[in-house]
Design an enzyme around this catalytic site. Structure first.
Site, PDB file in Angstrom:
ATOM      1  N   SER A 144       0.871  -1.197   0.000  1.00  0.00           N
ATOM      2  CA  SER A 144       0.000   0.000   0.000  1.00  0.00           C
ATOM      3  C   SER A 144       0.896   1.231   0.000  1.00  0.00           C
ATOM      4  O   SER A 144       2.036   1.166   0.476  1.00  0.00           O
ATOM      5  CB  SER A 144      -0.855  -0.016   1.268  1.00  0.00           C
ATOM      6  OG  SER A 144      -1.437   1.254   1.488  1.00  0.00           O
ATOM      7  N   TYR A 157      -2.096  -1.196  10.609  1.00  0.00           N
ATOM      8  CA  TYR A 157      -2.302  -1.580   9.202  1.00  0.00           C
ATOM      9  C   TYR A 157      -1.139  -1.105   8.337  1.00  0.00           C
ATOM     10  O   TYR A 157      -0.546  -1.890   7.600  1.00  0.00           O
ATOM     11  CB  TYR A 157      -3.627  -1.024   8.667  1.00  0.00           C
ATOM     12  CG  TYR A 157      -3.765  -1.220   7.168  1.00  0.00           C
ATOM     13  CD1 TYR A 157      -3.933  -2.496   6.625  1.00  0.00           C
ATOM     14  CD2 TYR A 157      -3.680  -0.136   6.294  1.00  0.00           C
ATOM     15  CE1 TYR A 157      -4.024  -2.680   5.260  1.00  0.00           C
ATOM     16  CE2 TYR A 157      -3.779  -0.312   4.927  1.00  0.00           C
ATOM     17  CZ  TYR A 157      -3.942  -1.589   4.410  1.00  0.00           C
ATOM     18  OH  TYR A 157      -4.020  -1.769   3.044  1.00  0.00           O
TER      19      TYR A 157
HETATM   20  N1  LIG Z   1      -8.700  -0.504  -1.232  1.00  0.00           N
HETATM   21  C1  LIG Z   1      -7.684   0.216  -0.809  1.00  0.00           C
HETATM   22  O1  LIG Z   1      -7.803   1.440  -0.577  1.00  0.00           O
HETATM   23  C2  LIG Z   1      -6.320  -0.418  -0.674  1.00  0.00           C
HETATM   24  C3  LIG Z   1      -5.195   0.432  -0.694  1.00  0.00           C
HETATM   25  C4  LIG Z   1      -3.937  -0.130  -0.562  1.00  0.00           C
HETATM   26  C5  LIG Z   1      -3.807  -1.503  -0.411  1.00  0.00           C
HETATM   27  N2  LIG Z   1      -4.909  -2.305  -0.389  1.00  0.00           N
HETATM   28  C6  LIG Z   1      -4.701  -3.744  -0.205  1.00  0.00           C
HETATM   29  O2  LIG Z   1      -5.258  -4.404  -1.331  1.00  0.00           O
HETATM   30  C7  LIG Z   1      -5.574  -5.758  -0.954  1.00  0.00           C
HETATM   31  C8  LIG Z   1      -6.965  -6.094  -1.455  1.00  0.00           C
HETATM   32  O3  LIG Z   1      -7.891  -5.304  -0.773  1.00  0.00           O
HETATM   33  P1  LIG Z   1      -9.202  -4.689  -1.463  1.00  0.00           P
HETATM   34  O4  LIG Z   1      -9.046  -3.223  -1.486  1.00  0.00           O
HETATM   35  O5  LIG Z   1      -9.491  -5.407  -2.733  1.00  0.00           O
HETATM   36  O6  LIG Z   1     -10.287  -5.009  -0.325  1.00  0.00           O
HETATM   37  P2  LIG Z   1     -11.487  -6.078  -0.278  1.00  0.00           P
HETATM   38  O7  LIG Z   1     -12.418  -5.835  -1.394  1.00  0.00           O
HETATM   39  O8  LIG Z   1     -11.994  -5.998   1.119  1.00  0.00           O
HETATM   40  O9  LIG Z   1     -10.764  -7.473  -0.534  1.00  0.00           O
HETATM   41  C9  LIG Z   1     -10.039  -8.152   0.462  1.00  0.00           C
HETATM   42  C10 LIG Z   1      -9.909  -9.619   0.073  1.00  0.00           C
HETATM   43  O10 LIG Z   1      -9.145 -10.306   1.095  1.00  0.00           O
HETATM   44  C11 LIG Z   1      -9.841 -11.495   1.442  1.00  0.00           C
HETATM   45  N3  LIG Z   1      -9.575 -11.872   2.837  1.00  0.00           N
HETATM   46  C12 LIG Z   1      -9.768 -11.119   3.947  1.00  0.00           C
HETATM   47  N4  LIG Z   1      -9.481 -11.834   5.047  1.00  0.00           N
HETATM   48  C13 LIG Z   1      -9.107 -13.081   4.619  1.00  0.00           C
HETATM   49  C14 LIG Z   1      -8.705 -14.274   5.285  1.00  0.00           C
HETATM   50  N5  LIG Z   1      -8.620 -14.349   6.620  1.00  0.00           N
HETATM   51  N6  LIG Z   1      -8.398 -15.373   4.536  1.00  0.00           N
HETATM   52  C15 LIG Z   1      -8.498 -15.306   3.170  1.00  0.00           C
HETATM   53  N7  LIG Z   1      -8.860 -14.216   2.493  1.00  0.00           N
HETATM   54  C16 LIG Z   1      -9.170 -13.105   3.214  1.00  0.00           C
HETATM   55  C17 LIG Z   1     -11.314 -11.139   1.253  1.00  0.00           C
HETATM   56  O11 LIG Z   1     -12.062 -12.326   1.008  1.00  0.00           O
HETATM   57  P3  LIG Z   1     -13.014 -13.078   2.057  1.00  0.00           P
HETATM   58  O12 LIG Z   1     -13.646 -12.031   2.930  1.00  0.00           O
HETATM   59  O13 LIG Z   1     -13.972 -13.803   1.182  1.00  0.00           O
HETATM   60  O14 LIG Z   1     -12.105 -14.010   2.805  1.00  0.00           O
HETATM   61  C18 LIG Z   1     -11.253 -10.308  -0.020  1.00  0.00           C
HETATM   62  O15 LIG Z   1     -11.271 -11.133  -1.144  1.00  0.00           O
HETATM   63  C19 LIG Z   1      -5.399  -5.832   0.562  1.00  0.00           C
HETATM   64  O16 LIG Z   1      -4.166  -6.430   0.872  1.00  0.00           O
HETATM   65  C20 LIG Z   1      -5.402  -4.369   0.984  1.00  0.00           C
HETATM   66  O17 LIG Z   1      -4.698  -4.163   2.188  1.00  0.00           O
HETATM   67  C21 LIG Z   1      -6.160  -1.776  -0.539  1.00  0.00           C
END
Ligand SMILES: NC(=O)c1ccc[n+]([C@@H]2O[C@H](COP(=O)([O-])OP(=O)(O)OC[C@H]3O[C@@H](n4cnc5c(N)ncnc54)[C@H](OP(=O)(O)O)[C@@H]3O)[C@@H](O)[C@H]2O)c1
Length: 264
Positions: A144, A157
């Site tokens: 991130s 985080y």
């Molecule tokens: N959106 C942002 O602003 C942002 C910015 C920088 C970085 N990121 C990073 O991008 C990545 C993806 O996030 P996103 O933005 O796409 O959010 P998201 O839509 O909430 O997706 C998160 C994914 O992680 C999975 N997950 C969560 N806990 C889990 C567990 N215990 N075991 C297996 N899978 C798990 C969730 O699936 P289930 O709930 O089905 O398990 C979901 O598929 C993350 O690493 C996040 O930190 C996001």
């Protein structure tokens, strides 16, 4: 070149960035292993990818927030693909917790660190080994822009994402002379389910929110090049923020982050 992995694995594929990365990779004709906890979401996505692109798509329903995630994932690989090498692994599963550290649920905090740090490291360690032996493969760890600086209100985080960033950069250097490619994808605030899970509004992070398409387009473009950078920050304003965080005094970036996040 157009990067077309024969077999790719994406964690956190049930929503947001992971689901879109899976779609983009499948469009190119790659078979996929899709990992997350929500069975229905994974089954729906797998069916869509098979129907639209004629690829194999195998859901693996797994909670990665437990110790030993790497070996457990290897053991859970679907029979149809267990014998095949993975050409692309995207360590994307992760979540954030918004608010002062002392206000956070202790168990949830541990869950987050286990997923964002321990599971990612375990999966990296386990799945990279065969790639290095084979002299071929690509690993993307999702960090991130938060990983470039401390952030009150998202303290643990962004610290977990700083870990992902540093781990991946060091790994990039360790593997520089091999044909295995490694990069840390560092999105800024992006419109996914992330903010609902973190208990925050997009507005709480201030500034511009990018779309998942912007992030994944930047990733796919980078993957098409022969070499990957140690880290990849999609979108110009986020690139400026990342560079600024690395060169400005810590006190200053802390103060700016506190104002943006309305903490401290
Ligand atoms: N959106 C942002 O602003 C942002 C910015 C920088 C970085 N990121 C990073 O991008 C990545 C993806 O996030 P996103 O933005 O796409 O959010 P998201 O839509 O909430 O997706 C998160 C994914 O992680 C999975 N997950 C969560 N806990 C889990 C567990 N215990 N075991 C297996 N899978 C798990 C969730 O699936 P289930 O709930 O089905 O398990 C979901 O598929 C993350 O690493 C996040 O930190 C996001």
């Amino acid at each position: 070149m157009t990067f077309t992995p024969a077999l790719a694995l994406v964690t956190g594929a049930s929503s947001g960035l992971g689901a879109l990365i899976a779609r983009r990779v499948a469009e190119r004709g790659s078979d996929l292993v899709l990992v997350a906890r929500r069975r229905d979401r994974l089954a729906e996505l797998a069916a869509e990818l098979r129907r639209r692109h004629g690829v194999q798509a195998h859901p693996v329903v797994m909670d990665l927030g437990r110790p030993g995630a790497g070996p457990a994932l290897l053991a859970a690989m679907p029979e149809e693909v267990a014998h095949r090498p993975l050409d692309l692994v995207v360590n994307n599963a992760g979540f954030g917790l918004y608010g002062p550290l002392l206000g956070q649920d202790a168990e949830r905090l541990e869950e987050m660190l286990t997923l964002n740090v321990t599971a990612l490291t375990s999966i990296t360690r386990t799945l990279l080994e065969p790639m290095v032996r084979r002299g071929h493969g690509t690993l993307v760890n999702v960090a991130s822009t938060g990983g470039f600086q401390p952030a009150p209100g998202l303290a643990a985080y962004v610290a977990s994402k700083a870990y992902v960033l540093h781990l991946t950069e060091a790994l990039w250097q360790e593997l520089r002379r091999t044909r295995v490619r490694v990069t840390a994808l560092c999105p800024g605030p992006t419109s996914t389910e992330f903010f609902d899970v973190a208990g925050s509004e997009h507005g709480a992070l201030g500034g511009k929110v990018t779309t998942p398409e912007q992030v994944v387009d930047a990733l796919m473009t980078a993957l098409d090049r022969r070499r990957l950078p140690p880290y990849l920050v999609p979108d110009l304003p986020n690139q400026v923020q990342a560079v600024a965080a690395r060169v400005l005094p810590r006190r200053l970036t802390l103060g700016v982050a506190a104002r943006v996040l309305k903490q401290g």
